[in-house]
Scaffold this active site. Structure first.
Site, short mmCIF file in Angstrom:
data_model
loop_
_atom_site.label_atom_id
_atom_site.label_comp_id
_atom_site.label_asym_id
_atom_site.label_seq_id
_atom_site.Cartn_x
_atom_site.Cartn_y
_atom_site.Cartn_z
N GLU A 1 -2.13 5.78 -0.38
CA GLU A 1 -3.58 5.83 -0.17
C GLU A 1 -3.62 6.68 0.75
O GLU A 1 -4.29 8.22 0.58
CB GLU A 1 -3.91 4.58 0.40
CG GLU A 1 -5.48 5.14 1.02
CD GLU A 1 -6.09 3.44 2.26
OE1 GLU A 1 -4.76 2.79 2.78
OE2 GLU A 1 -6.68 2.90 2.14
N HIS B 1 0.94 -0.70 0.10
CA HIS B 1 0.33 -0.09 -0.16
C HIS B 1 1.30 1.00 0.32
O HIS B 1 1.94 1.22 0.21
CB HIS B 1 -0.61 0.07 1.28
CG HIS B 1 -2.18 -1.30 1.60
ND1 HIS B 1 -2.06 -2.61 1.50
CD2 HIS B 1 -3.60 -0.86 1.46
CE1 HIS B 1 -2.83 -3.05 1.18
NE2 HIS B 1 -4.09 -2.05 1.25
N1 ADE Z 1 -6.21 -3.19 6.13
C1 ADE Z 1 -6.86 -2.86 5.47
N2 ADE Z 1 -7.70 -2.13 4.47
C2 ADE Z 1 -6.12 -1.54 4.84
C3 ADE Z 1 -5.96 0.01 3.83
N3 ADE Z 1 -7.30 0.40 2.79
N4 ADE Z 1 -5.48 0.59 3.83
C4 ADE Z 1 -4.56 0.17 5.09
N5 ADE Z 1 -4.41 -0.97 5.23
C5 ADE Z 1 -5.13 -1.61 5.19
ZN ZN Z 2 -6.85 -1.93 1.49
#
Ligand code: ADE
Ligand code: ZN
Length: 344
Positions: free
Chosen positions: A201, A198
């Site tokens: 975000e 990730h």
């Molecule tokens: N764990 C579950 N969903 C998540 C997300 N959208 N961003 C970061 N960690 C997560």
């Molecule tokens: Zn995620």
């Protein structure tokens, strides 16, 4: 032809799905009763009413609390099976699912209880539903790299024989840059795992660059904030880096005020290999097809855009070349003569 039916019929892969995020309120209540777990909600409605988060951390607090009802292999099996049935109904032919082993081992649930329950469901889903799958273990970035290494070591036998195919990085992004896990990702690459993280975000564009340059990831999960750095966007496009975008999640956590302002179309126009995914469907109000329809309607995507999104999902998956080729041929067949007629 209406868009929902068109998208459902496109062979496609879901590449960004947290199994624990597919724990819907009904299942949470049922498992809480089955296991005698005390949860701070008396009804499904109360659980839904608690989903009022606007920030990643608020969401994660509820998400980690919800997990507590998962105790036995059967619980993990039921959770994964419920998800696979939904994915199959949405026309997914392949899924690459995340789970958070540290979220379970920290509660005293052994790694094998979670992994074996999920893997049994994935095997049955392949047989019964025809949906192929790979399992990716994520490490929690708010914990230390050493903690991540401990999870990686526990996963050793599952990595050695391919039952776990990849390593991901999730949880609280802010102040937990990808480079914190550089040694772990190097070790995972050495063990033959595929790598995802990730990034972008809630964290800045520089975290996306760091995930690519320091962790050597094969895909970026989310990646929205990469758009703030045009030079980075060009680099991601040139490398053909897949972004696993999650429209309904972004509406809740990524500061997208209205789906009409979602960046997906801008990503495609910039040459980025964007895909559509559901992230934590039980929490964000929709599974794979709901995400496609919500973003396609709001951005007035046409048939060619939708086919491109499905193609990106197959090409960006960790399937082997022969399996990708077979899905892409089927995708071309499903789209032929119909893409021009899709009503936005
Ligand atoms: N764990 C579950 N969903 C998540 C997300 N959208 N961003 C970061 N960690 C997560
Ligand atoms: Zn995620």
């Amino acid at each position: 032809m209406d868009m929902r039916s068109f998208v459902r019929a496109l062979p496609k892969a879901e590449l960004h799905l947290h199994l624990e995020g597919a724990l819907d309120p009904e299942t949470m209540m049922r498992l809480a009763r089955r296991n005698g777990v005390d949860i701070p909600f008396r009804s499904v409605e109360e659980i839904r009413a608690a989903y009022r988060f606007t920030e990643l951390q608020d969401f994660l607090d509820i998400y980690y609390r919800g997990m507590d009802v998962l105790r036995t292999e059967e619980d993990f099996y039921d959770l994964a099976t419920g998800y696979l049935e939904r994915a199959a109904a949405d026309g997914a032919v392949h899924v690459e699912v995340f789970f958070d082993p540290q979220g379970h081992t920290a509660r005293g649930i052994p790694f094998a209880v979670a992994a074996d329950g999920i893997l049994a469901a994935l095997a049955d889903g392949r047989e019964r539903l025809g949906v192929t799958s790979l399992l990716i273990m994520c490490v929690l970035r708010h914990l230390s790299e050493d903690d991540g290494f401990a999870a990686f070591r526990e996963a050793g036998p599952y990595i050695a024989d391919g039952r776990i195919a990849g390593l991901g990085l999730d949880s609280t992004e802010r102040d937990n840059p990808p480079a914190k896990f550089e040694r772990l990702f190097a070790a995972a690459r050495g063990a033959g795992l595929r790598l995802v993280a990730h990034a972008g975000e809630e964290g800045p564009a520089s975290y996306v660059a760091e995930a690519v340059d320091r962790l050597g990831v094969d895909r970026i999960d989310h990646g929205n904030r990469a758009l703030e750095d045009p030079a980075l966007v060009r680099r991601l496009a040139e490398r053909g880096m897949t972004l696993t975008v999650c429209p309904l999640s972004n509406l809740r956590l990524c500061g997208v005020p209205d789906m009409r302002r979602h960046p997906l179309k801008r990503m495609l126009d910039a040459g980025l290999k964007a895909t559509v995914n559901s992230d934590d469907p039980a929490y964000f109000g929709g599974y794979l097809l709901d995400n496609f329809v919500a973003v396609a309607e709001a951005l007035e995507l046409d048939g060619a855009d939708l086919v491109a999104l499905a193609r990106n999902s197959i090409e960006g998956s960790f399937l082997d070349d022969a399996a990708k080729r077979a899905h892409l041929d089927r995708l071309a067949g499903a789209a032929a003569g119909r893409a021009e007629q899709v009503r936005p």
